[in-house]
Design an enzyme around this catalytic site. Structure first.
Site, PDB file in Angstrom:
ATOM      1  CD  GLU A   1      -1.984   2.238   1.268  1.00 43.40           C
ATOM      2  OE1 GLU A   1      -2.720   3.192   0.932  1.00 43.40           O
ATOM      3  OE2 GLU A   1      -1.040   2.732   2.011  1.00 43.40           O
TER       4      GLU A   1
ATOM      5  CG  HIS B   1      -3.658   2.787   5.598  1.00 46.40           C
ATOM      6  ND1 HIS B   1      -4.803   3.152   5.778  1.00 46.40           N
ATOM      7  CD2 HIS B   1      -3.483   2.988   4.125  1.00 46.40           C
ATOM      8  CE1 HIS B   1      -5.526   3.497   4.979  1.00 46.40           C
ATOM      9  NE2 HIS B   1      -4.685   3.575   3.674  1.00 46.40           N
TER      10      HIS B   1
ATOM     11  CG  HIS C   1      -6.257   1.070   9.997  1.00 44.03           C
ATOM     12  ND1 HIS C   1      -6.668   2.177  10.382  1.00 44.03           N
ATOM     13  CD2 HIS C   1      -5.552   1.247   8.732  1.00 44.03           C
ATOM     14  CE1 HIS C   1      -6.222   3.301   9.477  1.00 44.03           C
ATOM     15  NE2 HIS C   1      -5.446   2.729   8.574  1.00 44.03           N
TER      16      HIS C   1
ATOM     17  CG  ASN D   1      -5.011   7.140   3.550  1.00 39.66           C
ATOM     18  OD1 ASN D   1      -4.259   6.956   3.202  1.00 39.66           O
ATOM     19  ND2 ASN D   1      -6.673   6.707   2.999  1.00 39.66           N
TER      20      ASN D   1
ATOM     21  CG  ASN E   1      -5.742   8.475   0.345  1.00 37.04           C
ATOM     22  OD1 ASN E   1      -4.671   8.124  -0.101  1.00 37.04           O
ATOM     23  ND2 ASN E   1      -6.852   7.904   0.648  1.00 37.04           N
TER      24      ASN E   1
ATOM     25  CG  ASP F   1      -4.357   5.312  -2.641  1.00 35.62           C
ATOM     26  OD1 ASP F   1      -3.861   5.801  -1.401  1.00 35.62           O
ATOM     27  OD2 ASP F   1      -4.991   4.609  -2.655  1.00 35.62           O
ATOM     28  CG  ASN F   2      -0.313   6.272  -0.216  1.00 35.03           C
ATOM     29  OD1 ASN F   2      -0.603   7.043   0.458  1.00 35.03           O
ATOM     30  ND2 ASN F   2      -0.406   5.112  -0.552  1.00 35.03           N
TER      31      ASN F   2
END
Length: 354
Positions: free
Chosen positions: A53, A114, A133, A167, A223, A268-269
């Protein structure tokens, strides 16, 4: 009159729901069509099957990879496998990931990593911040990296009421960071409602042992987050806002918004090339395929590069696109010495030569 009023109410509600549905589909790029655009020298990374991720890389070429994320509403290909942090030495001719051993006393069984971020201290100590998480809660785990035996020493767990749905994270010191909250609510049904209604209630929080405060807000879903090489600017990806927000960072750690750069993809990232300052984005070209997973209609992957992010006309280049047949659900892209690593939420990872 009563029937007319009821019909009017139903009509207004129908129009409102229709408008929200159209907005929801737009924020997910649900109607977007795209064709594969691949690089000639790419290879799947052996040993990564259940996600990569987030990826962060030290100046010496050691790449840290968070793997095994289980996230509400997103499919997992190995729901019973715990998460892990992997390490790859990108200076090797044929690098292979190895799992980093974590010190005793840390709850490995519920480890669900994450976003990650590295920080090098004044004494060259390497700190790894990991968004975790456990049991679908949000914590930030702080580790010290011991290179001699490829291990992580757990230093502490950070929890705070202003960090309910973390996140991603960018380290600012050995125990301070900025973090994004990607949802306002924490219960799944309310998360779905929040996303469908298009509420802009998510934020960025600054944390240190002495002070915790909100520094930016108004995102659909804050994010990925990262910082410029000179430490003067902070970049935040608004996942459902299809945009990158640029902020100026001040000495008191507050952030001033400078501009918003629209991006025609579900970002996203964010990774930042330390030598050029270019932004590398892991993106979902069609977010609907991600949240409504269908093996017959796989979620694709997209990598974008942004040059001159602070200029009047930044250059956005589409570097890589896949339809899901090679890698599904791209979440991150990071570069080191002409190598591009592409990671995914729950699938495999790719290493390409640029």
């Amino acid at each position: 009159m009563g029937k007319l009023l009821a019909l009017a109410v139903v009509g207004v509600l129908g129009a409102l729901i229709g408008e929200r549905l159209m907005g929801f589909r737009h924020r997910l790029c649900a109607s977007r069509e795209y064709k594969p655009k691949r690089l000639p020298n790419c290879h799947l990374i052996k040993g990564i099957e259940t996600g990569s991720e987030d990826i962060d890389i030290l100046p010496n070429g050691l790449a840290f990879i968070s793997s095994g994320l289980k996230y509400p509403g997103i499919v997992s290909l190995a729901p019973n496998k715990r998460g892990e942090i992997l390490l790859m030495d990108l200076k090797e001719d044929n690098p292979r990931p190895v799992e980093l051993r974590i010190s005793r006393g840390f709850d490995l069984a519920s480890f669900n990593p994450h976003g990650i971020s590295l920080y090098i201290g004044d004494d060259d100590t390497v700190y790894l911040f990991v968004v975790n998480h456990p049991h679908q809660k949000s914590t930030v785990e702080l580790f010290k990296f011991v290179e001699d035996d490829n291990s992580l020493v757990h230093l502490k767990t950070i929890k705070h009421e202003l960090l309910p749905s973390v996140n991603d994270i960018v380290a600012l010191g050995p125990d301070s960071f900025y973090a994004t909250n990607d949802h306002y609510f924490t219960e799944l049904i309310l998360i779905y409602l929040e996303t469908f209604l298009g509420l802009t209630w998510t934020n960025v929080v600054y944390y240190s042992p002495k002070e915790v405060k909100e520094v930016a807000s108004g995102f659909y879903s804050a994010n990925g987050i990262n910082i410029s090489p000179d430490g003067k600017y902070v970049y935040v990806a608004d996942l459902f806002g299809l945009s990158i927000h640029i902020f100026e960072k001040h000495e008191n750690l507050s952030l001033t918004p400078l501009k918003v750069l629209p991006v025609e993809s579900v970002v996203d990232n964010i990774s930042v090339d330390p030598s050029t300052g270019d932004l590398w984005l892991g993106c979902h070209p069609n977010g609907m395929k991600l949240i409504s997973y269908d093996p017959e209609n796989l979620p694709g992957s997209e990598v974008l590069r942004i040059q001159g992010i602070l200029s009047e006309k930044p250059v956005v280049t589409q570097v890589y696109v896949d339809d899901g047949s090679i890698i599904q659900a791209c979440s991150v892209a990071n570069v080191y010495d002409n190598q591009l690593l592409i990671g995914t939420v729950f699938h495999r990872a790719l290493r390409c030569e640029l």
